[in-house]
Design an enzyme around this catalytic site. Structure first.
Site, short mmCIF file in Angstrom:
data_model
loop_
_atom_site.label_atom_id
_atom_site.label_comp_id
_atom_site.label_asym_id
_atom_site.label_seq_id
_atom_site.Cartn_x
_atom_site.Cartn_y
_atom_site.Cartn_z
N ARG A 43 0.82 -1.21 0.00
CA ARG A 43 0.00 0.00 0.00
C ARG A 43 0.86 1.26 0.00
O ARG A 43 0.39 2.33 -0.40
CB ARG A 43 -0.96 -0.01 1.19
CG ARG A 43 -2.10 -0.98 1.01
CD ARG A 43 -3.22 -0.73 1.99
NE ARG A 43 -4.31 -1.68 1.80
CZ ARG A 43 -5.44 -1.67 2.50
NH1 ARG A 43 -5.62 -0.74 3.42
NH2 ARG A 43 -6.38 -2.56 2.26
N LYS A 204 -16.18 -16.03 4.69
CA LYS A 204 -17.59 -15.68 4.81
C LYS A 204 -18.27 -15.49 3.47
O LYS A 204 -17.69 -14.96 2.53
CB LYS A 204 -17.75 -14.40 5.63
CG LYS A 204 -17.29 -14.55 7.08
CD LYS A 204 -17.52 -13.27 7.85
CE LYS A 204 -17.14 -13.43 9.32
NZ LYS A 204 -17.39 -12.20 10.09
N GLY A 377 -8.07 -9.41 1.85
CA GLY A 377 -7.25 -9.10 3.01
C GLY A 377 -6.03 -9.98 3.19
O GLY A 377 -5.01 -9.54 3.72
N GLY A 400 -12.16 -5.02 1.14
CA GLY A 400 -13.59 -4.76 1.13
C GLY A 400 -14.00 -3.82 0.02
O GLY A 400 -15.07 -3.97 -0.58
#
Length: 419
Positions: A43, A204, A377, A400
């Site tokens: 990043r 998930k 992630g 996300g």
């Protein structure tokens, strides 16, 4: 949203300007010998082209980001100074870390900036006004600057003061990283190259319902792995014993997913057709044929459970990786792809006993020669662990944010960056 409708650096004259550069330097710092330091994180590196572009045009730069969730209080371990030090090391020039992001001292320092100087403003989440989207706080963040360059894709799905708020007060455009991310993800949704294969893992379904519904229409095949597969199996009545499943309601792209099993069944029904891909026969939404199970995450004794043959997981065990037959199937399917999007690991890759699925699928993506886009992630830690840096076409800085963009959610900040 089409990037051609947005203001980019090519549309902007930034020469000699004092630029508030909104970045997304939100990652975990680490402690070594009693000192908090920043890792050499993607990043940071991925914003360097934008920083160099601005420096070459005589700009002075103030960098703005949040780091983790200090919830409106100052936490010494979450200061931006270590990030400034790492960026300084990578750029080979000083990056001065300030003790705040607003206030008279900050404004005075911004006013005194000379061409080529770089300031790192303090963690914006040290102020509770940030997450509240307070407009006066947003205006204070922009004080002394001439314009904003927004390069924070990983935080662009938020409506915080330092995201949506700041671009209401100064002229703003996309940074080079933000532009690149939007172009690449726009291609995935609007003009994918076929065969287009999606690899979807992680834990998930609740944060992936939107993207799965998009890709079941857009992609040729979705290969499911990780704990995500457990929810699909449970929806079909397959016993998963102690395996992790997603059974918590969650807001997803404006919709509450009350029943993850109903969502899984809907996606399976939409992807029930069978096709040839490479030399593999796969369902459009393909679940694992076999899985590796163990009695605990630290166990080295594992069993292979052939789900497609009706075998049952032992009581008290958990599924922790995809099995060898699934690895073979997924590898052969990926060899037939021209474009691949991958999100999430195939298993608990952090443990050596359960890394084979994730490593093998990642290697197959590389070997396929397809245009490959990775996001999520765990992506960077996976790439680093397996020594695969630079092997993929694009590795997104957004987790996300990438999922929400691909699912069709509109980022409010982009409304203020249109031409």
């Amino acid at each position: 949203m089409n990037v051609s409708t947005l203001k980019t650096l090519q549309d902007f004259d930034v020469t000699g300007k004092k630029v508030l550069l909104r970045v997304a330097y939100d990652f975990s710092l680490k402690e070594e010998n009693g000192k908090i330091i920043s890792p050499d994180h993607a990043r940071i590196r991925d914003t360097i082209p934008t920083i160099q572009y601005l420096l070459e045009r005589g700009c002075s730069i103030g960098l703005l980001s949040w780091l983790k969730r200090p919830n409106g209080t100052v936490e010494e371990k979450l200061r931006m100074k270590p990030v400034a030090e790492k960026l300084s090391e990578l750029l080979g020039k000083p990056v001065e870390a300030l003790n705040d992001c607003v206030g008279a001292e900050v404004e005075a320092r911004v006013q005194s900036m000379q061409s080529g100087e770089i300031l790192m403003l303090e963690n914006v989440r040290f102020h509770s006004e940030e997450d509240l989207g307070d407009d006066s706080f947003a205006k204070a963040l922009t004080s002394g600057f001439d314009c904003i360059v927004f390069d924070a894709f990983a935080q662009a799905h938020r409506t915080s003061a330092s995201v949506v708020g700041i671009v209401k007060h100064l002229p703003a455009c996309l940074g080079l990283l933000m532009q690149k991310e939007l172009e690449i993800f726009g291609d995935l949704v609007n003009s994918p190259e076929h065969p287009f294969v999606v690899v979807m893992g992680g834990a998930k379904i609740s944060d992936k319902v939107g993207i799965l519904k998009v890709f079941v229409e857009k992609a040729d095949c979705i290969l499911i792995g990780g704990a995500l597969a457990n929810t699909f199996f449970s929806a079909q009545g397959v016993q998963v014993a102690k395996s992790m499943i997603d059974d918590v309601s969650k807001l997803v792209s404006g919709n509450v997913v009350d029943d993850p099993f109903a969502a899984a069944r809907e996606i399976l029904d939409a992807g029930s057709t069978t096709l040839s891909l490479g030399d593999a026969q796969v369902d459009k939404v393909q679940l694992p044929l076999d899985l590796v199970a163990a009695s605990g995450v630290d166990s080295t004794e594992t069993v292979i459970v052939n789900i497609d043959k009706g075998e049952v997981i032992p009581e008290g065990y958990s599924f922790l990786d995809i099995g060898p037959r699934t690895i073979d199937l997924y590898k052969r399917a990926l060899m037939g792809a021209r474009m691949i999007f991958a999100n999430g690991p195939m298993g608990l890759f952090e443990k050596s006993s359960f890394e084979k699925g994730t490593q093998s699928v990642a290697r197959a993506i590389i070997d396929s020669g397809a245009r490959s886009v990775l996001g999520g992630g765990d992506t960077e830690s996976m790439i680093t662990k397996f020594g695969m840096d630079g092997k993929f076409t694009h590795v997104s800085t957004g987790g996300g944010a990438a999922l929400e963009f691909l699912a069709g959610q509109e980022f409010e900040v982009l409304k203020y960056l249109t031409k």
